[in-house]
Design a protein around this motif. Structure first.
Motif, PDB file in Angstrom:
ATOM      1  N   HIS A 298      -5.122 -13.497 -11.638  1.00 32.15           N
ATOM      2  CA  HIS A 298      -4.712 -12.862 -13.008  1.00 32.15           C
ATOM      3  C   HIS A 298      -3.599 -11.865 -12.977  1.00 32.15           C
ATOM      4  O   HIS A 298      -3.615 -11.163 -11.909  1.00 32.15           O
ATOM      5  CB  HIS A 298      -5.833 -12.215 -13.533  1.00 32.15           C
ATOM      6  CG  HIS A 298      -6.921 -13.162 -13.800  1.00 32.15           C
ATOM      7  ND1 HIS A 298      -7.100 -13.849 -14.946  1.00 32.15           N
ATOM      8  CD2 HIS A 298      -8.340 -13.162 -13.450  1.00 32.15           C
ATOM      9  CE1 HIS A 298      -8.265 -14.573 -14.918  1.00 32.15           C
ATOM     10  NE2 HIS A 298      -9.263 -14.092 -14.276  1.00 32.15           N
ATOM     11  N   GLY A 299      -2.639 -12.003 -13.814  1.00 31.89           N
ATOM     12  CA  GLY A 299      -1.536 -11.114 -13.711  1.00 31.89           C
ATOM     13  C   GLY A 299      -0.544 -11.369 -12.789  1.00 31.89           C
ATOM     14  O   GLY A 299      -0.508 -12.571 -12.093  1.00 31.89           O
ATOM     15  N   PRO A 300       0.529 -10.424 -12.607  1.00 33.38           N
ATOM     16  CA  PRO A 300       1.757 -10.846 -11.858  1.00 33.38           C
ATOM     17  C   PRO A 300       1.442 -10.815 -10.288  1.00 33.38           C
ATOM     18  O   PRO A 300       0.688 -10.362  -9.726  1.00 33.38           O
ATOM     19  CB  PRO A 300       2.652  -9.446 -12.145  1.00 33.38           C
ATOM     20  CG  PRO A 300       2.155  -8.976 -13.351  1.00 33.38           C
ATOM     21  CD  PRO A 300       0.469  -9.186 -13.317  1.00 33.38           C
ATOM     22  N   ILE A 301       2.479 -11.394  -9.763  1.00 38.30           N
ATOM     23  CA  ILE A 301       2.503 -11.837  -8.231  1.00 38.30           C
ATOM     24  C   ILE A 301       3.351 -10.681  -7.874  1.00 38.30           C
ATOM     25  O   ILE A 301       4.076  -9.914  -8.339  1.00 38.30           O
ATOM     26  CB  ILE A 301       3.449 -13.058  -8.002  1.00 38.30           C
ATOM     27  CG1 ILE A 301       2.717 -14.254  -8.607  1.00 38.30           C
ATOM     28  CG2 ILE A 301       3.487 -13.119  -6.283  1.00 38.30           C
ATOM     29  CD1 ILE A 301       3.579 -15.561  -8.443  1.00 38.30           C
ATOM     30  N   TYR A 302       2.601 -10.143  -6.691  1.00 34.78           N
ATOM     31  CA  TYR A 302       2.946  -8.650  -5.987  1.00 34.78           C
ATOM     32  C   TYR A 302       4.100  -9.306  -4.897  1.00 34.78           C
ATOM     33  O   TYR A 302       3.647  -9.458  -3.962  1.00 34.78           O
ATOM     34  CB  TYR A 302       1.806  -7.741  -5.510  1.00 34.78           C
ATOM     35  CG  TYR A 302       0.995  -7.222  -6.414  1.00 34.78           C
ATOM     36  CD1 TYR A 302       1.541  -6.063  -6.828  1.00 34.78           C
ATOM     37  CD2 TYR A 302       0.042  -8.117  -6.997  1.00 34.78           C
ATOM     38  CE1 TYR A 302       0.470  -5.626  -7.953  1.00 34.78           C
ATOM     39  CE2 TYR A 302      -1.078  -7.395  -7.705  1.00 34.78           C
ATOM     40  CZ  TYR A 302      -0.581  -6.497  -8.297  1.00 34.78           C
ATOM     41  OH  TYR A 302      -1.435  -5.639  -9.066  1.00 34.78           O
ATOM     42  N   ARG A 303       5.411  -9.275  -5.254  1.00 39.85           N
ATOM     43  CA  ARG A 303       6.349  -9.359  -3.969  1.00 39.85           C
ATOM     44  C   ARG A 303       6.658  -8.066  -3.353  1.00 39.85           C
ATOM     45  O   ARG A 303       7.683  -8.136  -2.634  1.00 39.85           O
ATOM     46  CB  ARG A 303       7.623 -10.110  -4.706  1.00 39.85           C
ATOM     47  CG  ARG A 303       8.085  -9.354  -5.772  1.00 39.85           C
ATOM     48  CD  ARG A 303       9.468 -10.321  -6.258  1.00 39.85           C
ATOM     49  NE  ARG A 303      10.283  -9.926  -7.624  1.00 39.85           N
ATOM     50  CZ  ARG A 303      10.750 -10.611  -8.318  1.00 39.85           C
ATOM     51  NH1 ARG A 303      11.302 -11.915  -7.987  1.00 39.85           N
ATOM     52  NH2 ARG A 303      11.354 -10.228  -9.221  1.00 39.85           N
ATOM     53  N   ASN A 304       6.221  -6.983  -3.731  1.00 35.29           N
ATOM     54  CA  ASN A 304       6.356  -5.656  -3.074  1.00 35.29           C
ATOM     55  C   ASN A 304       4.862  -5.226  -3.149  1.00 35.29           C
ATOM     56  O   ASN A 304       4.283  -4.466  -4.135  1.00 35.29           O
ATOM     57  CB  ASN A 304       7.000  -4.915  -4.171  1.00 35.29           C
ATOM     58  CG  ASN A 304       8.329  -5.097  -4.732  1.00 35.29           C
ATOM     59  OD1 ASN A 304       9.022  -5.393  -3.962  1.00 35.29           O
ATOM     60  ND2 ASN A 304       8.370  -5.385  -6.095  1.00 35.29           N
ATOM     61  N   PRO A 305       4.115  -5.612  -2.330  1.00 35.86           N
ATOM     62  CA  PRO A 305       2.627  -5.431  -2.173  1.00 35.86           C
ATOM     63  C   PRO A 305       2.268  -4.100  -1.580  1.00 35.86           C
ATOM     64  O   PRO A 305       1.014  -3.781  -1.812  1.00 35.86           O
ATOM     65  CB  PRO A 305       2.218  -6.649  -1.101  1.00 35.86           C
ATOM     66  CG  PRO A 305       3.101  -6.961  -0.352  1.00 35.86           C
ATOM     67  CD  PRO A 305       4.545  -6.782  -1.053  1.00 35.86           C
ATOM     68  N   LYS A 306       3.067  -3.325  -0.959  1.00 36.50           N
ATOM     69  CA  LYS A 306       2.706  -2.080  -0.591  1.00 36.50           C
ATOM     70  C   LYS A 306       1.915  -1.354  -1.370  1.00 36.50           C
ATOM     71  O   LYS A 306       0.897  -0.606  -1.108  1.00 36.50           O
ATOM     72  CB  LYS A 306       3.641  -1.440   0.284  1.00 36.50           C
ATOM     73  CG  LYS A 306       4.258  -2.270   1.698  1.00 36.50           C
ATOM     74  CD  LYS A 306       5.545  -1.213   2.191  1.00 36.50           C
ATOM     75  CE  LYS A 306       5.784  -2.109   3.458  1.00 36.50           C
ATOM     76  NZ  LYS A 306       6.868  -1.273   4.115  1.00 36.50           N
ATOM     77  N   ARG A 307       2.437  -1.180  -2.662  1.00 39.16           N
ATOM     78  CA  ARG A 307       2.028  -0.463  -3.445  1.00 39.16           C
ATOM     79  C   ARG A 307       0.504  -0.463  -3.883  1.00 39.16           C
ATOM     80  O   ARG A 307      -0.371   0.132  -4.022  1.00 39.16           O
ATOM     81  CB  ARG A 307       2.810  -0.114  -4.851  1.00 39.16           C
ATOM     82  CG  ARG A 307       2.579   1.097  -5.667  1.00 39.16           C
ATOM     83  CD  ARG A 307       3.609   1.253  -6.614  1.00 39.16           C
ATOM     84  NE  ARG A 307       4.192   0.164  -7.533  1.00 39.16           N
ATOM     85  CZ  ARG A 307       4.431   0.032  -8.853  1.00 39.16           C
ATOM     86  NH1 ARG A 307       4.293   1.098  -9.584  1.00 39.16           N
ATOM     87  NH2 ARG A 307       4.566  -1.119  -9.399  1.00 39.16           N
ATOM     88  N   ILE A 308       0.376  -1.708  -4.362  1.00 34.17           N
ATOM     89  CA  ILE A 308      -1.139  -2.425  -4.788  1.00 34.17           C
ATOM     90  C   ILE A 308      -2.201  -2.085  -3.488  1.00 34.17           C
ATOM     91  O   ILE A 308      -3.179  -1.707  -3.853  1.00 34.17           O
ATOM     92  CB  ILE A 308      -0.954  -3.902  -5.425  1.00 34.17           C
ATOM     93  CG1 ILE A 308      -2.484  -3.910  -5.845  1.00 34.17           C
ATOM     94  CG2 ILE A 308      -0.569  -4.794  -4.368  1.00 34.17           C
ATOM     95  CD1 ILE A 308      -2.802  -3.276  -7.062  1.00 34.17           C
ATOM     96  N   LEU A 309      -1.486  -2.527  -2.415  1.00 34.90           N
ATOM     97  CA  LEU A 309      -2.498  -2.165  -1.032  1.00 34.90           C
ATOM     98  C   LEU A 309      -2.963  -1.046  -0.912  1.00 34.90           C
ATOM     99  O   LEU A 309      -4.049  -0.756  -0.725  1.00 34.90           O
ATOM    100  CB  LEU A 309      -1.735  -2.903   0.095  1.00 34.90           C
ATOM    101  CG  LEU A 309      -1.828  -4.418   0.198  1.00 34.90           C
ATOM    102  CD1 LEU A 309      -0.724  -4.675   1.304  1.00 34.90           C
ATOM    103  CD2 LEU A 309      -3.019  -5.062   0.323  1.00 34.90           C
ATOM    104  N   LYS A 310      -1.973  -0.020  -1.314  1.00 31.58           N
ATOM    105  CA  LYS A 310      -2.352   1.230  -1.015  1.00 31.58           C
ATOM    106  C   LYS A 310      -3.104   1.917  -2.078  1.00 31.58           C
ATOM    107  O   LYS A 310      -4.145   2.722  -1.861  1.00 31.58           O
ATOM    108  CB  LYS A 310      -1.052   2.334  -1.125  1.00 31.58           C
ATOM    109  CG  LYS A 310      -1.144   3.762  -0.834  1.00 31.58           C
ATOM    110  CD  LYS A 310       0.084   4.466  -0.991  1.00 31.58           C
ATOM    111  CE  LYS A 310      -0.311   6.093  -0.787  1.00 31.58           C
ATOM    112  NZ  LYS A 310       1.215   6.813  -0.711  1.00 31.58           N
ATOM    113  N   ALA A 311      -2.900   1.333  -3.537  1.00 27.96           N
ATOM    114  CA  ALA A 311      -3.722   1.963  -4.357  1.00 27.96           C
ATOM    115  C   ALA A 311      -5.281   1.313  -4.339  1.00 27.96           C
ATOM    116  O   ALA A 311      -6.316   2.095  -4.409  1.00 27.96           O
ATOM    117  CB  ALA A 311      -3.144   1.385  -5.766  1.00 27.96           C
ATOM    118  N   CYS A 312      -5.324   0.139  -3.849  1.00 30.26           N
ATOM    119  CA  CYS A 312      -6.572  -0.414  -3.736  1.00 30.26           C
ATOM    120  C   CYS A 312      -7.403   0.229  -2.645  1.00 30.26           C
ATOM    121  O   CYS A 312      -8.490   0.294  -2.610  1.00 30.26           O
ATOM    122  CB  CYS A 312      -6.501  -1.992  -3.472  1.00 30.26           C
ATOM    123  SG  CYS A 312      -7.776  -2.972  -3.934  1.00 30.26           S
TER     124      CYS A 312
END
Length: 391
Positions: free
Chosen positions: A222-236
């Motif tokens: 669901h939702g956009p593909i993360y081609r910049n994954p560091k931000r979502i990994l840090k948040a999660c």
């Protein structure tokens, strides 16, 4: 929308559902959602990773056929059996007589129960198993209870792409990539609160499994593909650990104004003391926004009048959601009002029984707030602010 090449041999073949406005008959979808499916094509074989919601089967088929004939797919990977991701499995398997449904042992049970897939067309995989497509290797990572028992991730070894299904997801139809959606972390936080927060312990274990993979792209369902994954990994990482902010969620329902007056007065007192406050009127509240604020609030305030010997039904509903979603908040304050007998606070306490909140105090008003009620509220504001700041 056509299929989209996201890497050599890797394609998005999902669907944008712009018109859907409710999920699970509970979660508002003000901007729709997407059902992301991916086609991975190797030198020798190919795999379809997840499918789409019922009603979009032909759109999925058309997108796959832009890349290679549907009947040539060798594997259909079912990361998760819920119909918004697996609903097209019967359609795909009927039109492709050779593809093997690839899933966990628990996934096999659910594939048979939901989609009538026969044993001989299911390939069970376990943690760490791999499938070689020819220059493209799929590795399977079991991630149970994110958020069903059969869930797994699929990792594309050579390109370091994680196909994470619901984990890292977001309900929005906007954008194909994370950098095209400025508020993506807010969408992801809302989704985490709605879906994953009750399973934070399992999410933490899954995050541990992902360390060391060198993930370059995260492709959720669901939702956009993360081609910049560091931000979502840090948040999660922060969310699964239950890290909170100096923040208080105030949720209220008011029939004749007393609870609204006290809830907003308390909110103003906390803001004056440097606390971030989010206020939700339960009559019009977006459950998704409420869930988002539960993810990182350190305290919760619930305000409700007594109705027919209990708390107002909307407050009962909110208290039930708070208990079910298991937020990391440490402290709670309750506000009530009554005309004859004050029973709303006790009713909410009964619902919240078994949670780990520390009840800092309560104010229960007879008819309209009086001077002594405001004095009690000011004392509570001081105590709550100190607790939230860790003093």
């Amino acid at each position: 929308m056509k299929s989209v090449k996201i890497l050599d041999g890797v394609y998005w073949v999902g669907v944008k559902d712009w018109d859907r406005r409710i999920f699970d008959s509970l979660i508002p979808l003000p901007e729709g959602t997407s059902y992301n499916a991916y086609l991975v094509v190797g030198n020798e074989k190919s795999a379809l990773i997840d499918t789409v919601n019922p009603g979009f089967e032909r759109e999925l088929e058309e997108k796959v056929n832009e890349i290679l004939p549907l009947e040539k797919i060798d594997y259909v990977v079912m990361n998760h059996a819920e119909p918004d991701h697996a609903g097209a499995i019967p359609y795909i398997m009927e039109r492709n007589g050779k593809a093997l449904l690839t899933t966990t042992e628990k996934g096999k049970e659910l594939a048979k129960a939901y989609y009538n897939v026969p044993d001989e067309r299911i390939m069970v995989v376990k943690d760490g198993d791999e499938v070689n497509l020819g220059g493209k290797t799929l590795r399977f990572i079991e991630a149970p209870w994110l958020h069903w028992p059969e869930t797994m991730f699929t990792y594309l070894v050579e390109d370091k792409v994680l196909f994470s299904c619901d984990f890292f997801g977001a309900h929005t139809a906007h954008g194909l990539y994370d950098d095209e959606v400025p508020s993506i972390i807010e969408y992801a936080q809302k989704y985490f609160g709605e879906i994953m927060m009750p399973f934070s312990g399992m999410a933490k274990r899954a995050m541990e499994k992902l360390k060391g993979l060198g993930i370059k792209m995260i492709a959720p369902s669901h939702g956009p593909i993360y081609r910049n994954p560091k931000r979502i990994l840090k948040a999660c990482e922060s969310w699964v650990k239950g890290e909170t902010k100096e923040k208080v969620l105030v949720a209220y329902v008011s029939m004749w104004g007393s609870n609204r007056e006290l809830a907003k007065e308390l909110a103003d007192l906390l803001v004056a003391r440097g606390i971030d406050v989010k206020v939700h009127d339960l009559v019009s509240a977006d459950i998704g926004e409420l869930a988002k604020d539960l993810v990182d609030s350190r305290a919760i305030v619930l305000a409700a009048p007594t109705v027919l010997g209990s708390a107002h039904p909307l407050a009962v509903y909110a208290a039930y959601l708070v208990k079910a979603l298991r937020p990391p908040a440490k402290y709670a304050v309750l506000i009530g009002s009554h005309g004859w007998h004050g029973r709303s606070i006790n009713a909410i306490l009964e619902i919240l029984k078994g949670t780990s909140f520390e009840l800092l105090g309560s104010v229960d008003v007879h008819a309209r707030p009086k001077e002594e009620d405001y004095e009690a509220l000011y004392s509570l504001a001081d105590l709550l602010a100190k607790k939230v700041r860790g003093e």
